[in-house]
Design a protein around this motif. Structure first.
Motif, PDB file in Angstrom:
ATOM      1  N   GLU A  52       0.839  -1.192   0.000  1.00  0.00           N
ATOM      2  CA  GLU A  52       0.000   0.000   0.000  1.00  0.00           C
ATOM      3  C   GLU A  52       0.880   1.250   0.000  1.00  0.00           C
ATOM      4  O   GLU A  52       1.926   1.274   0.650  1.00  0.00           O
ATOM      5  CB  GLU A  52      -0.925   0.001   1.218  1.00  0.00           C
ATOM      6  N   TYR A 108       0.903   5.301   0.781  1.00  0.00           N
ATOM      7  CA  TYR A 108       0.192   6.343   1.523  1.00  0.00           C
ATOM      8  C   TYR A 108       0.944   7.666   1.462  1.00  0.00           C
ATOM      9  O   TYR A 108       2.179   7.690   1.532  1.00  0.00           O
ATOM     10  CB  TYR A 108       0.082   5.963   3.000  1.00  0.00           C
ATOM     11  N   MET A 154      -4.440   6.666   1.521  1.00  0.00           N
ATOM     12  CA  MET A 154      -4.008   5.615   0.598  1.00  0.00           C
ATOM     13  C   MET A 154      -4.270   6.055  -0.840  1.00  0.00           C
ATOM     14  O   MET A 154      -5.407   6.323  -1.214  1.00  0.00           O
ATOM     15  CB  MET A 154      -4.744   4.301   0.876  1.00  0.00           C
ATOM     16  N   CYS A 155      -3.204   6.105  -1.628  1.00  0.00           N
ATOM     17  CA  CYS A 155      -3.312   6.560  -3.008  1.00  0.00           C
ATOM     18  C   CYS A 155      -3.120   5.437  -4.028  1.00  0.00           C
ATOM     19  O   CYS A 155      -3.421   5.631  -5.214  1.00  0.00           O
ATOM     20  CB  CYS A 155      -2.291   7.659  -3.279  1.00  0.00           C
ATOM     21  N   GLY A 214     -12.530  -0.655  -2.617  1.00  0.00           N
ATOM     22  CA  GLY A 214     -12.273   0.742  -2.285  1.00  0.00           C
ATOM     23  C   GLY A 214     -13.391   1.592  -2.834  1.00  0.00           C
ATOM     24  O   GLY A 214     -13.937   1.293  -3.910  1.00  0.00           O
ATOM     25  N   ASP A 247      -7.960   7.592   4.834  1.00  0.00           N
ATOM     26  CA  ASP A 247      -8.813   8.022   3.723  1.00  0.00           C
ATOM     27  C   ASP A 247      -8.177   7.584   2.404  1.00  0.00           C
ATOM     28  O   ASP A 247      -7.105   6.958   2.395  1.00  0.00           O
ATOM     29  CB  ASP A 247      -9.014   9.536   3.768  1.00  0.00           C
ATOM     30  N   TYR A 248      -8.839   7.929   1.300  1.00  0.00           N
ATOM     31  CA  TYR A 248      -8.389   7.521  -0.024  1.00  0.00           C
ATOM     32  C   TYR A 248      -8.067   8.732  -0.885  1.00  0.00           C
ATOM     33  O   TYR A 248      -8.796   9.731  -0.872  1.00  0.00           O
ATOM     34  CB  TYR A 248      -9.475   6.696  -0.724  1.00  0.00           C
ATOM     35  N   LEU A 258      -7.629   6.090  -6.093  1.00  0.00           N
ATOM     36  CA  LEU A 258      -8.619   5.462  -5.218  1.00  0.00           C
ATOM     37  C   LEU A 258      -9.622   6.471  -4.667  1.00  0.00           C
ATOM     38  O   LEU A 258     -10.554   6.091  -3.960  1.00  0.00           O
ATOM     39  CB  LEU A 258      -7.911   4.778  -4.047  1.00  0.00           C
ATOM     40  N   SER A 305     -16.418   9.328  -0.085  1.00  0.00           N
ATOM     41  CA  SER A 305     -15.760   8.571   0.981  1.00  0.00           C
ATOM     42  C   SER A 305     -15.493   9.466   2.178  1.00  0.00           C
ATOM     43  O   SER A 305     -15.354  10.681   2.058  1.00  0.00           O
ATOM     44  CB  SER A 305     -14.458   7.931   0.490  1.00  0.00           C
TER      45      SER A 305
END
Length: 321
Positions: free
Chosen positions: A132, A134, A149-150, A160, A223-224, A228, A233
């Motif tokens: 992951e 981030y 999280m990108c 997601g 968060d995203y 993503l 969200s």
């Protein structure tokens, strides 16, 4: 509760007792069923063909808050990179976030940072290996430090808000250890240019205190962003014993060989400035779909874990009767 540079001042709630931690850990593990995960894999691949709105409805009605057991297995590896293209990194953040300097270990120089995490995980809904990516940012509305999280790659099912359900994204996904005390990571995407190939030698690694605001507060506000990102969200939080985030192995940079890392390509320094490894399993509870959490500090975490441990204890007594 006051957050400081690298530590929390505990003022109200005593730490979780050993027996409470044991009950919480076993309760979390008990949420995971290999049989159920196997059934869900085929279902998730089918769900990925549905319209995104239908996928979101299914996900939001799949279960209640704190319903998903999430266990990160021992020797999870985290590499912190300094962001060199700040403007490009900012463009990946969702609205309401700003980059915030941090380090992973207490006492080190804070910097604008991205963190790449590689780990094996078993949960109530998927089981496998993940990498992951981030960006560490501050939520300007709540003031909370957040993991945004990108990007990610995984050899198991995923969900997601910005992408919906999907199957495995990797052509190769190895996160393992050897008897020589090494962590080996070789994860390659089947869909993108993402690749992470790392060897970390743990023989000389020393346990050091972590920056509490990053590891505790940050895991209460996830968060995203990037590919993503989804406009609807909301940041979500994990429930865990905060003492799990007190310290980790500081893997010296001389003990790390990064053969290849294309996560965050063009945004980051060539080499990490810190590498952390957790040599034990970490137990989390969260919701099956990202939901805002009322927990905002360590006291709230301790109270939540203690309440869950009490429920687990009552269930054990009922089974005994």
């Amino acid at each position: 509760m006051r957050w400081g540079a690298g530590r929390i001042l505990r003022t109200m709630v005593p730490p979780i007792e050993r027996d409470e931690l044991r009950r919480f850990a076993t309760f979390t593990e008990g949420k995971v069923s290999p049989k159920d995960v196997a059934k869900l894999y085929a279902r998730a691949e089918s769900l990925a063909r549905l319209p995104r709105a239908v996928q979101r409805w299914i996900a939001t009605h799949a279960g209640g808050h704190a319903d998903l057991g999430f266990v990160v297995e021992p020797y999870a590896l985290f590499l912190a990179y300094e962001i060199t293209d700040v403007e490009a990194a900012r463009a990946l953040l969702p609205p309401g976030y700003t980059l915030a300097p941090t380090s992973m270990f207490a006492g080190n120089e804070p910097r604008y940072a991205a963190i790449v995490g590689a780990f094996n995980v078993h949960t109530s809904v998927f089981w496998g290996s993940r990498v992951e990516f981030y960006l560490i940012a501050e939520n300007t509305r709540s003031g909370m430090l957040s993991w945004v999280m990108c990007d990610y790659e995984s050899n198991t099912i995923n969900y997601g808000p910005g992408e919906g359900f999907s199957g495995a994204t990797t052509s190769r996904a190895v996160v393992t250890t050897t008897h020589r005390g090494e962590v080996l990571v070789d994860v390659r995407s089947a869909e993108r240019a993402n690749r992470l190939t790392v060897t970390a030698a743990l023989a000389g690694a020393v346990s050091r205190p972590l920056v509490a605001r990053l590891w505790i507060e940050g895991n209460l506000s996830v968060d995203y962003g990037g590919r993503l990102m989804d406009a609807d969200s909301v940041p979500f939080g994990l429930v865990f014993d905060p003492a799990e985030m007190d310290a980790a192995l500081d893997v010296g940079l001389a003990a790390i060989t990064v053969e290849h890392n294309s996560f965050g390509a063009g945004l980051l320094a060539a080499e990490p400035f810190e590498v952390a490894c957790f040599p034990y399993a970490q137990h989390f509870l969260t919701s099956t779909y990202p939901r805002a959490s009322p927990i905002v500090d360590e006291d709230g975490l301790v109270e939540a874990v203690r309440a869950i441990a009490a429920v687990a204890d009552a269930e054990t007594d009922a089974e005994a009767d």
